[in-house]
Motif scaffolding. Structure first.
Motif, mmCIF file in Angstrom:
data_model
loop_
_atom_site.group_PDB
_atom_site.id
_atom_site.type_symbol
_atom_site.label_atom_id
_atom_site.label_comp_id
_atom_site.label_asym_id
_atom_site.label_seq_id
_atom_site.Cartn_x
_atom_site.Cartn_y
_atom_site.Cartn_z
ATOM 1 N N ILE A 1 0.861 -1.187 0.000
ATOM 2 C CA ILE A 1 0.000 0.000 0.000
ATOM 3 C C ILE A 1 0.900 1.240 0.000
ATOM 4 C CG2 ILE A 1 -1.738 1.316 1.267
ATOM 5 C CD1 ILE A 1 -2.738 -1.381 2.366
ATOM 6 N N TYR A 2 0.609 2.174 -0.894
ATOM 7 C CA TYR A 2 1.371 3.403 -1.029
ATOM 8 C C TYR A 2 0.518 4.601 -0.633
ATOM 9 C CZ TYR A 2 4.413 0.535 -3.937
ATOM 10 O OH TYR A 2 5.239 -0.440 -4.406
ATOM 11 N N LEU A 3 1.118 5.537 0.089
ATOM 12 C CA LEU A 3 0.490 6.813 0.380
ATOM 13 C C LEU A 3 0.953 7.794 -0.690
ATOM 14 C CD1 LEU A 3 -1.129 8.705 2.278
ATOM 15 C CD2 LEU A 3 1.055 9.198 3.408
ATOM 16 N N ILE A 4 0.000 8.447 -1.337
ATOM 17 C CA ILE A 4 0.310 9.405 -2.392
ATOM 18 C C ILE A 4 -0.070 10.804 -1.894
ATOM 19 C CG2 ILE A 4 -0.150 10.101 -4.766
ATOM 20 C CD1 ILE A 4 -1.043 7.113 -5.189
ATOM 21 N N THR A 5 0.919 11.677 -1.801
ATOM 22 C CA THR A 5 0.697 13.058 -1.369
ATOM 23 C C THR A 5 0.886 13.960 -2.579
ATOM 24 O OG1 THR A 5 1.532 12.534 0.839
ATOM 25 C CG2 THR A 5 1.422 14.873 0.230
ATOM 26 N N THR A 6 -0.110 14.806 -2.828
ATOM 27 C CA THR A 6 -0.071 15.687 -3.996
ATOM 28 C C THR A 6 -0.256 17.140 -3.560
ATOM 29 O OG1 THR A 6 -1.090 13.905 -5.286
ATOM 30 C CG2 THR A 6 -1.048 16.095 -6.289
ATOM 31 N N LEU A 7 0.652 17.994 -4.002
ATOM 32 C CA LEU A 7 0.525 19.434 -3.828
ATOM 33 C C LEU A 7 -0.084 19.954 -5.113
ATOM 34 C CD1 LEU A 7 1.095 22.050 -2.216
ATOM 35 C CD2 LEU A 7 3.340 22.103 -3.346
ATOM 36 N N ARG A 8 -1.284 20.542 -5.019
ATOM 37 C CA ARG A 8 -2.034 20.994 -6.199
ATOM 38 C C ARG A 8 -2.185 22.518 -6.193
ATOM 39 N NH1 ARG A 8 -4.695 16.634 -8.406
ATOM 40 N NH2 ARG A 8 -4.742 14.776 -7.109
#
Length: 86
Positions: A68-75
């Motif tokens: 399981i991967y945590l995906i963090t996105t700065l938008r």
């Protein structure tokens, strides 16, 4: 990973970094006799400068081959983005 162009996102991030202040050290770690900032303390400092400059942070997840991967996105409001996967 990132959008093809990140110019507007980077400009906004530079402004945010100029507005940020240190998070309060509101909790104490008795084991190490030290103080620390909670995630709430950090968000209290970041939320307004991010919003005022058209930035948002999202977190989602993905899985592949049992990991399981945590995906963090700065938008940015311009649809530009930078993403990390952990």
């Amino acid at each position: 990973m990132k959008s093809e162009n990140t110019t507007k996102l980077v400009e906004a991030l530079v402004k945010v970094q100029g507005q940020l202040k240190s998070a309060a050290l509101t909790k104490k770690n008795d084991h190490f006799n030290s103080k620390y900032s909670t995630i709430e303390d950090v968000w209290d400092v970041c939320r307004k400068p991010l919003s005022e400059n058209g930035l948002a942070i999202t977190q989602t997840y993905d899985s592949a081959e049992g990991v399981i991967y945590l995906i963090t996105t700065l938008r940015h409001v311009s649809d530009q983005w930078i993403e990390s996967k952990m």
